[in-house]
Design a protein around this motif. Sequence first.
Motif, PDB file in Angstrom:
ATOM      1  N   PRO A 105       0.794  -1.244   0.000  1.00  0.00           N
ATOM      2  CA  PRO A 105       0.000   0.000   0.000  1.00  0.00           C
ATOM      3  C   PRO A 105       0.815   1.276   0.000  1.00  0.00           C
ATOM      4  N   PHE A 106       2.086   1.200   0.407  1.00  0.00           N
ATOM      5  CA  PHE A 106       2.896   2.407   0.534  1.00  0.00           C
ATOM      6  C   PHE A 106       3.697   2.718  -0.728  1.00  0.00           C
ATOM      7  N   THR A 107       3.822   1.743  -1.624  1.00  0.00           N
ATOM      8  CA  THR A 107       4.637   1.965  -2.814  1.00  0.00           C
ATOM      9  C   THR A 107       3.872   1.698  -4.104  1.00  0.00           C
ATOM     10  N   TYR A 108       2.557   1.604  -4.029  1.00  0.00           N
ATOM     11  CA  TYR A 108       1.752   1.437  -5.241  1.00  0.00           C
ATOM     12  C   TYR A 108       1.593   2.812  -5.884  1.00  0.00           C
ATOM     13  N   MET A 109       2.298   3.028  -6.994  1.00  0.00           N
ATOM     14  CA  MET A 109       2.369   4.362  -7.598  1.00  0.00           C
ATOM     15  C   MET A 109       1.146   4.620  -8.468  1.00  0.00           C
TER      16      MET A 109
END
Length: 381
Positions: A319-323
């Motif tokens: 969830p933190f690196t889904y661009m």
Amino acid sequence: MKFTVFLFIIIMATGCKNREPKTHNDIKLLEINVTQSDLPKFMDQIKVIDICQLETNQNILLGSVRKVTCRFDRYFIQDLQTQSLNVFNLEGKFLTKIGRKGKGPGEFTELRDFSITNDSIVHVLTYQKIVKYDIKGKLIDEIKISHINHLNPLHLATDDGKTYFLWQGTFSDDSDRKYMPCLLYSFDLNGKKVKNQYFPIKRTIVDGIQFNNCSNGIILRPTFGSNTIYKIVGDSLFDSFTVDFGKDQLDENLLENGFGNNVIRQYMNLRSNSKYCVGIDNVLETEKYYYFTFFYDKRMKQLIYSKNTRNYCIDNVNPFTYMICTNNNQLVSLIEPINFSMLKEFFSKGKITEESYSKLEKIKVDKSSNPILIVYEINRF
């Protein structure tokens, strides 16, 4: 002065023919080996350089974000739940809403998609028309699209403001497909006529975000089973690059054709249980890198590819690196407040670097807050 252009789209059997996208002589082939053991570590190649907490108040509560575009030092955020296009500055301050829901002049019954051109014009696609605004939300004009000839597009892109690319998809029924047999149509605003139609319909296409802005055009998301990514530049559609997964490549001939439930079942099974790399999606491009997601071995993967060195890195999506968009040469992810409860867990598993964790843990949010945008810089690799 406000004015309305009526656009009657007529496709004659001898008029608008199927077109193949133009081919660049320098089309790139990205050779990817997903099982290669010595790839650079994904998390080591990105670092947090900015955190944008979107302003939250009673007048601006985002419900279900569908699409985010960064242009002219602003974030344009499409919210499905409220059917609104919301504008924030780079610090997260709410600036304005573009248009509003309704049936009057400058209003839309539903916000299907939007595109922003270099002249700071926002083009909003709604049912049977395209509405144009400036970036402050002032109405400029409307373009009526005749529905008589079965054109009912779900997505829109325009690079020059003169030629519109409309994604019809397979939303229509069998009778419509007799008249609109392709997935994508372009038409010339000045000539008031359809110019080209692309990608004859073979099977049901699952809807998604079809278009993403990049520095030199607009990226078109590939259809399921295809590994060729296309780009809109001006009034033309080009093939930009092709991904070759080698032994893990899916043969498109294995896909079923048609519009029955079996096609959807095969699509879902290939995404969740496939030994192949399938479903390239969410394609983003900066000056030096490509980013996209795909499914492999029951997981959604994300990949960054260097145009200069041809090196690449792969990781499972989190969830933190889904661009979701680019900001100049940076990548931007959108995090829902509820996901911050998993921050420590992802850090302990090595899915977030210590440097990024130290910045993210300082964010104060609650469940009612609007999402947070995280801007990542890509390290040279």
